[in-house]
Design an enzyme around this catalytic site. Structure first.
Site, PDB file in Angstrom:
ATOM      1  N   ASP A 194      44.965  96.680  56.321  1.00 33.97           N
ATOM      2  CA  ASP A 194      46.311  96.112  56.447  1.00 33.97           C
ATOM      3  C   ASP A 194      46.674  95.278  55.220  1.00 33.97           C
ATOM      4  OD1 ASP A 194      46.413  97.239  58.936  1.00 33.97           O
ATOM      5  OD2 ASP A 194      46.330  95.359  60.068  1.00 33.97           O
ATOM      6  N   ASP A 203      33.182  94.059  60.306  1.00 33.36           N
ATOM      7  CA  ASP A 203      34.124  93.282  59.515  1.00 33.36           C
ATOM      8  C   ASP A 203      33.742  93.383  58.042  1.00 33.36           C
ATOM      9  OD1 ASP A 203      35.604  92.569  61.693  1.00 33.36           O
ATOM     10  OD2 ASP A 203      34.880  90.500  61.795  1.00 33.36           O
ATOM     11  N   ASP A 219      32.995  91.311  55.741  1.00 34.48           N
ATOM     12  CA  ASP A 219      31.965  90.445  55.171  1.00 34.48           C
ATOM     13  C   ASP A 219      30.554  90.818  55.614  1.00 34.48           C
ATOM     14  OD1 ASP A 219      32.936  89.684  57.689  1.00 34.48           O
ATOM     15  OD2 ASP A 219      32.116  87.673  57.514  1.00 34.48           O
ATOM     16  N   ASP A 256      38.115  90.924  71.031  1.00 33.39           N
ATOM     17  CA  ASP A 256      36.759  91.354  71.361  1.00 33.39           C
ATOM     18  C   ASP A 256      36.308  90.812  72.717  1.00 33.39           C
ATOM     19  OD1 ASP A 256      36.842  88.768  70.400  1.00 33.39           O
ATOM     20  OD2 ASP A 256      35.285  89.038  68.886  1.00 33.39           O
TER      21      ASP A 256
END
Length: 477
Positions: A63, A118, A120, A211
């Site tokens: 995004d 994710d 990271d 989540d």
């Protein structure tokens, strides 16, 4: 209770029902937003996962609005050239934020099993081989791995964060899962069965912790989850206080939003009473920040308007009969909880690690204003967007020398909150000094985490802002 359940079930490691004769297709989903510092590292690690290329689809769900777009396109093209089934999906409308991106990716995912990472995170090569076979049991809807910390020793903040997360993941998640309680997907480093997501109603956009929301809805539908505490998936911890505050604000607010949405359905379900009670404790635990915030205003009057109990005056030691149990249940029990997680995960260095426990307690207090604000926003329905946590690509080999993140455009959102925290730090410092002057040593020691915590959270944020303020003034001059 969590500590007891952990030790009771610690040796009951789950095992796959069987191993697949033929490995199924897995779709690796990589949701991201403006992650130019870490996207190359992520895609490199994903490409090194030990799984047949023809059985692994890679979805980059982006995004972004900055250079990340071009970096993603280039890296995905390289993967395609190497024979990977890689796809770049870019949205210009961030509806639903991360949940919306996952929803779009799930619609076109080729695999029945969706491994979510994710930006990271840096998965180990064997992560899919160690998790996929648990889905040989048709009742399993999700597998969660334990987060690791690639920059654990970067600074004091990352050390303390690692201890916070270790306590949650090693003790809480293990205890809840193996004792049959509800437990939740941590948003990343886990694998879902696609039919489980669909059966539970899909990814919803009405909370900041999609989540947790999906996890409870899926388990209420009867799906079983597994937490693998011995399968580690490393990630980068926030290295600056503003990023940490944003992350904690989002997690705290989101959990209260889920509480408002899910708690009644939990009590209406057929789940055992012990599961309902534990889920209630879990979902309402962040309301404790409001109580801690209230305590901040009660400590000072308590210093000056104590009850005139004669037995306290004739036996000064008797006051400690009240203070010591409060201190034990409020601080010592917490310290023992986190010490247990360090001993389990880091048996060789845990004695050194627990030296940071006083700072952990102080940081928890210092975060009370930030997190109490998040609770109130959730209670009163104040809508805010999904604020990402900045990631800077700090690898383990560079954790001692890299300070390039300080010049990055990616910064946590700033506010006036650090100045309120600073005011509270000064307020409690005065109280501590006053008790020292009057030789009330025990009270002074018990209150010391308050000024330390508020000074740490406030000055860490202010120190990041001040150079920018001076720089902007010089530019104007």
């Amino acid at each position: 209770m969590i500590w007891f359940l952990y030790w009771k079930h610690s040796r009951q490691r789950p095992e796959p029902k069987k191993h697949f004769d033929e490995l199924p297709v897995v779709t690796v989903q990589l949701p991201m937003f403006n992650e130019m510092h870490v996207v190359k590292r992520l895609l490199k690690a994903v490409s090194e996962i030990d799984y047949p290329k023809e059985k692994m689809q890679i979805q980059v769900l982006d995004d972004s609005t900055d250079e990340t777009i071009e970096i993603c396109k280039e890296e995905v093209a390289k993967l395609v050239e190497r024979g990977y089934d890689a796809e770049y999906i870019h949205r210009t409308d961030r509806t639903g934020f991360k949940a919306g991106a996952l929803e779009e990716g799930t619609k076109v995912a080729k695999g029945e099993y969706l491994f979510i990472l994710d930006a990271d995170f840096v998965p180990n090569p064997d992560v899919l081989q160690k998790t996929i076979h648990y889905f040989s049991d048709d009742n399993i809807g999700m597998i969660q791995t334990r987060w690791g910390h690639i920059n654990r020793e970067y600074n004091l903040l990352t050390r303390v964060q690692a201890m916070f997360l270790d306590g949650h993941l090693e003790l809480e998640q293990t205890a809840r899962n193996r004792s049959g309680r509800f437990f939740t997907f941590n948003g990343t480093a886990g694998m879902w069965r696609k039919s489980c997501i669909i059966d539970a109603g899909g990814w919803d956009h009405d909370t900041l912790t999609e989540d947790m929301d999906l996890s409870y809805r899926a388990q209420l539908k009867g799906w079983k989850f597994i937490f693998l505490n011995d399968v580690e998936t490393p990630a980068e911890l926030p290295v600056d206080m503003d990023g940490f505050k944003n992350q904690q604000h989002r997690w705290t607010k989101g959990s209260i939003q889920v509480c408002k949405k899910i708690l009644v359905p939990i009590w209406r379900s057929d789940a055992p009473l012990v599961c309902k009670l534990e889920a209630t404790a879990h979902l309402t635990s962040n309301f404790a920040y409001l109580l801690l915030f209230l305590l901040l205003f009660l400590i000072s009057p308590k210093q000056y308007f104590r009850p005139d109990w004669a037995w306290l005056q004739t036996h000064p030691w008797a006051e400690h009969l009240l203070n010591v149990p409060i201190f034990f249940f409020g601080s010592v029990s917490v310290a023992l909880f986190y010490a247990a997680s360090q001993k389990a995960l880091r048996p060789g260095t845990w004695k050194k690690d627990i030296l940071y426990l006083p700072l952990l307690l102080a940081l928890g207090i210092g975060m009370s204003i930030n997190n109490a604000k998040a609770v109130l926003e959730a209670v009163f329905g104040h809508e805010t967007g999904f604020v990402r946590t900045p990631k800077y690509g700090i690898d383990k080999d560079e954790e001692k020398k890299s300070n390039s993140w300080k010049s990055s455009r990616y910064k946590g959102i700033k506010s006036l909150m650090p100045f309120f925290e600073l005011a509270f730090g000064i307020f409690f410092l005065v109280i501590v000094v006053e008790n020292l002057i009057t030789m009330n040593w025990v009270t002074a020691i018990l209150l010391m985490p308050f000024p330390v915590g508020f000074f740490y959270t406030s000055l860490s944020s202010i120190a990041r802002v001040m150079p920018e303020l001076f720089a902007s003034k010089e530019q104007k001059n």
